[in-house]
Design a protein around this motif. Structure first.
Motif, PDB file in Angstrom:
ATOM      1  N   LEU A 102      21.599 -16.226 -43.150  1.00  0.00           N
ATOM      2  CA  LEU A 102      20.984 -17.073 -42.065  1.00  0.00           C
ATOM      3  C   LEU A 102      22.186 -17.618 -41.303  1.00  0.00           C
ATOM      4  O   LEU A 102      21.859 -17.829 -40.335  1.00  0.00           O
ATOM      5  CB  LEU A 102      20.008 -18.174 -42.716  1.00  0.00           C
TER       6      LEU A 102
ATOM      7  N   GLU B 257      23.003 -15.205 -38.617  1.00  0.00           N
ATOM      8  CA  GLU B 257      21.727 -14.981 -37.704  1.00  0.00           C
ATOM      9  C   GLU B 257      22.011 -16.294 -36.759  1.00  0.00           C
ATOM     10  O   GLU B 257      21.776 -15.975 -35.647  1.00  0.00           O
ATOM     11  CB  GLU B 257      20.444 -15.061 -38.254  1.00  0.00           C
TER      12      GLU B 257
ATOM     13  N   THR C  66      13.796 -19.492 -34.857  1.00  0.00           N
ATOM     14  CA  THR C  66      14.586 -19.297 -36.185  1.00  0.00           C
ATOM     15  C   THR C  66      14.974 -17.565 -36.335  1.00  0.00           C
ATOM     16  O   THR C  66      15.820 -17.522 -36.993  1.00  0.00           O
ATOM     17  CB  THR C  66      13.621 -19.526 -37.202  1.00  0.00           C
ATOM     18  N   SER C  67      14.718 -16.684 -35.287  1.00  0.00           N
ATOM     19  CA  SER C  67      14.772 -15.448 -35.452  1.00  0.00           C
ATOM     20  C   SER C  67      14.586 -14.887 -33.928  1.00  0.00           C
ATOM     21  O   SER C  67      13.648 -15.441 -33.124  1.00  0.00           O
ATOM     22  CB  SER C  67      14.131 -14.687 -36.288  1.00  0.00           C
TER      23      SER C  67
ATOM     24  N   LYS D  65      10.550 -12.849 -30.934  1.00  0.00           N
ATOM     25  CA  LYS D  65      11.220 -14.358 -31.214  1.00  0.00           C
ATOM     26  C   LYS D  65      10.072 -15.002 -32.248  1.00  0.00           C
ATOM     27  O   LYS D  65       9.073 -14.906 -31.960  1.00  0.00           O
ATOM     28  CB  LYS D  65      11.468 -15.019 -29.870  1.00  0.00           C
TER      29      LYS D  65
ATOM     30  N   ASP E  69       9.559 -15.302 -44.894  1.00  0.00           N
ATOM     31  CA  ASP E  69      10.270 -15.126 -43.578  1.00  0.00           C
ATOM     32  C   ASP E  69      10.724 -16.598 -42.968  1.00  0.00           C
ATOM     33  O   ASP E  69      11.907 -16.462 -42.567  1.00  0.00           O
ATOM     34  CB  ASP E  69       9.230 -14.656 -42.725  1.00  0.00           C
TER      35      ASP E  69
ATOM     36  N   GLY F 187      13.988 -17.023 -45.037  1.00  0.00           N
ATOM     37  CA  GLY F 187      15.145 -15.857 -44.781  1.00  0.00           C
ATOM     38  C   GLY F 187      15.111 -15.005 -45.576  1.00  0.00           C
ATOM     39  O   GLY F 187      16.091 -13.971 -45.529  1.00  0.00           O
TER      40      GLY F 187
ATOM     41  N   LYS G 105      11.206  -9.858 -44.122  1.00  0.00           N
ATOM     42  CA  LYS G 105      11.216  -9.715 -42.848  1.00  0.00           C
ATOM     43  C   LYS G 105       9.546  -9.364 -42.383  1.00  0.00           C
ATOM     44  O   LYS G 105       9.597  -8.590 -41.278  1.00  0.00           O
ATOM     45  CB  LYS G 105      12.081  -8.579 -42.267  1.00  0.00           C
TER      46      LYS G 105
ATOM     47  N   GLU H  51       8.353 -10.239 -38.744  1.00  0.00           N
ATOM     48  CA  GLU H  51       8.810  -9.529 -37.876  1.00  0.00           C
ATOM     49  C   GLU H  51       8.274  -8.021 -37.711  1.00  0.00           C
ATOM     50  O   GLU H  51       7.918  -7.401 -36.793  1.00  0.00           O
ATOM     51  CB  GLU H  51      10.518  -9.513 -37.992  1.00  0.00           C
TER      52      GLU H  51
END
Length: 554
Positions: free
Chosen positions: A157, A160, A370-371, A377, A523, A526, A529, A532
């Motif tokens: 994280l 990221e 956050t991602s 996104k 997710d 962290g 995934k 995503e």
């Protein structure tokens, strides 16, 4: 023969003025002492040998306790692994004049056995007597996984966060944290030792809370109070005669809460003279503060200046994500059903309310990235412990085609692995259908099912946003069954925004209920995934749709 009860202890304490702060509220440090004592006694009851605290998971404080009330702490071993075990702690406060009880907090500690000579003590399994014992036993394994991969998750994280935009807004007033740096020192005396001769872990936690409280108060010059603890991690022991040096500083602020980091170093006489101590403990504590009217204040935003400031700033963001993700494996709240009863005589109002709730959720301010990966996104929003997720996807197909595919929920299992089946059970109108949905099991439990109202809206002539709103409803013809755990969606759906004639933005929103949280937790925290991956699958489904899939029933 009656089966033995699990290792469990109960402690009751009357809150006296000596246990309280200047406002007559139970000191958080005193409560941490009692929690650690009860947990240790439960661990030793099961192990039959001396045990010490290895770590304490998140602690959420739901209620304040005051002088004259009675605190009851129940500690129980939920699962024994090899040489360590998890202890669940439940804290209740009771008013002695009304008899009313309230939940103060639920916590989970990890204790390890002290070796007997050179031999490690192997723990026997915990006896499970009730269905709730089995649930906690299974969740203990999930919580342990989170603990073991914490460092790996945190490091990922942090990497990221370096790729995301600095969340500080130029127009907002920001402050430095230099003035919040606090140092304190304690000499460990015999009364501070536990029954093993080491410094009592609960006493160390109490000292840490005291110095952290001073640090938080210096940022706002108001009464600050401990709202939650990220995690206490004991790295090594200390003994009577050690000098313990506590260093605390504010790391970051998040609207009405502030994170304070505390580091503890121990020095014996020789180490004290040379200035080289032992790092024995670290913790991150989260505080709220109130003004003269007892209303929560909003903390100023933090401005990182040095490289170390920025590291702590980003670390607080990463830990916050992990805390959010851990909520479902430490959750203690029973979900209160919020679904509305479906009333055919009031179907227009219920449908409009469904759409309006999605519109309001999407319009909220405070969403945090956050991602961000290629076309996807992910944002999160936390308000008063209610967590929402927004997944934004860029799709290379016209908006009306994306709307057509996503508004037909019978197609959702084709791209969303969180849906096993989805069938229409009531065709209300051309724009409103009620679906019955089944979902896979989470964490080894039963699979889940839902009954939801799906309301579709095309944009007006001068608009460019399609809407698909989703909300659970109660339908007498589809009652809960033993095969599934009936879950609910509070507010969710898609907003599909036209970019041009060949592309669109698909935004998925979900205000997360506790029954849905397990599918999102990894997710958010962290260590997964799947959101995503599901978003990528959705994009692929829309962009690769065949003519057969585009045939509409509507």
């Amino acid at each position: 023969m009656e089966r033995p009860a699990p290792a469990e202890v109960q402690m009751s304490q009357t809150i006296l003025p000596a246990h309280a702060n200047s406002r007559g509220e139970l000191s958080a440090g005193q409560l941490l002492k009692w929690i650690d004592t009860a947990a240790c006694l439960a661990a030793e009851k099961h192990a039959g040998v001396s045990c010490v605290t290895a770590s304490v998971d998140d602690i959420q404080f739901e209620e304040l306790a005051r002088v004259g009330q009675v605190i009851t702490i129940k500690a129980k071993v939920t699962r024994a692994f090899s040489t360590s075990m998890e202890i669940s702690i439940k804290v209740i406060v009771q008013d002695m004049f009304t008899g009313i009880e309230k939940l103060v907090s639920v916590a989970f500690s990890t204790f390890v056995t002290k070796p007997v000579g050179n031999e490690k003590v192997r723990l026997r399994p915990v006896t499970l007597l009730t269905e709730q014992d089995h649930v906690e036993h299974n969740l203990a394994s999930e919580r342990r996984k989170v603990r073991l991969q914490y460092e790996h998750t945190f490091n990922n994280l942090m990497k990221e966060s370096s790729k995301l935009d600095d969340p500080n807004c130029a127009e907002e007033e920001t402050v430095s944290t230099r003035s919040t740096s606090v140092q304190s020192i304690e000499l460990v005396l015999p009364p501070h030792a536990n029954h093993h001769g080491n410094t009592f872990g609960g006493q160390i936690m109490a000292w840490m809370e005291s110095v952290a409280n001073v640090s938080a108060s210096r940022l706002c010059w108001r009464h600050s109070f401990l709202k939650s603890v990220d995690m206490f991690k004991f790295r090594g022991p200390s003994t009577v005669g050690d000098r313990l040096v506590f260093n605390a500083i504010v790391n970051n602020t998040f609207q009405t809460c502030v994170e304070v980091g505390v580091r503890v170093e121990a020095f014996n006489c020789e180490e004290w003279s040379t200035g080289h101590g032992r790092h024995i403990n670290s913790a991150f504590l989260i505080y709220n503060a109130v003004d003269d009217k007892e209303e929560l204040i909003t903390f100023p935003r933090i401005k990182p200046i040095s490289e170390d400031d920025f590291r702590r700033y980003c670390g607080a963001i990463a830990r916050r994500r992990i805390r959010r993700g851990r909520k479902y494996v430490t959750s203690h709240k029973e979900e209160i059903p919020l679904s509305v009863h479906w009333d055919i005589s009031n179907q227009a109002s219920l449908s409009n309310d469904n759409v309006e709730a999605l519109r309001k959720l999407a319009a909220k301010s405070g969403w945090e990235v956050t991602s961000a990966v290629e076309k996807i996104k992910i944002y999160t929003l936390e308000e008063y412990s209610v967590l929402s997720v927004w997944v934004e996807k860029h799709v290379e197909r016209p908006a009306h085609l994306a709307y057509h595919l996503l508004s037909d929920f019978t197609k959702r299992p084709l791209w969303d692995p969180h849906y096993i089946s989805c069938e229409v059970i009531d065709w209300v109108t051309a724009d409103d259908q009620i679906y019955y949905i089944t979902c896979p099991a989470a964490n080894g439990g039963k699979p889940k099912d839902l009954v939801v109202l799906v309301s579709r809206r095309k944009p007006p002539r001068d608009g460019n946003t399609y809407m698909v709103a989703v909300k659970s409803v109660l339908l007498p013809s589809v009652p809960p069954c033993q095969q599934y755990i009936r879950s609910e969606i509070i507010c969710a759906g898609f907003l599909i925004h036209v970019i041009d004639s060949d592309s669109c933005t698909v935004s998925y929103f979900n205000q997360i209920s506790s029954s849905i949280l397990p599918y999102f937790a990894g997710d958010i925290g962290g260590w997964s995934k799947s959101i995503e991956e599901t978003a990528a699958s959705c994009i692929q489904f829309i962009e690769n749709a065949t003519d057969d899939q585009l045939i509409s029933k509507y």
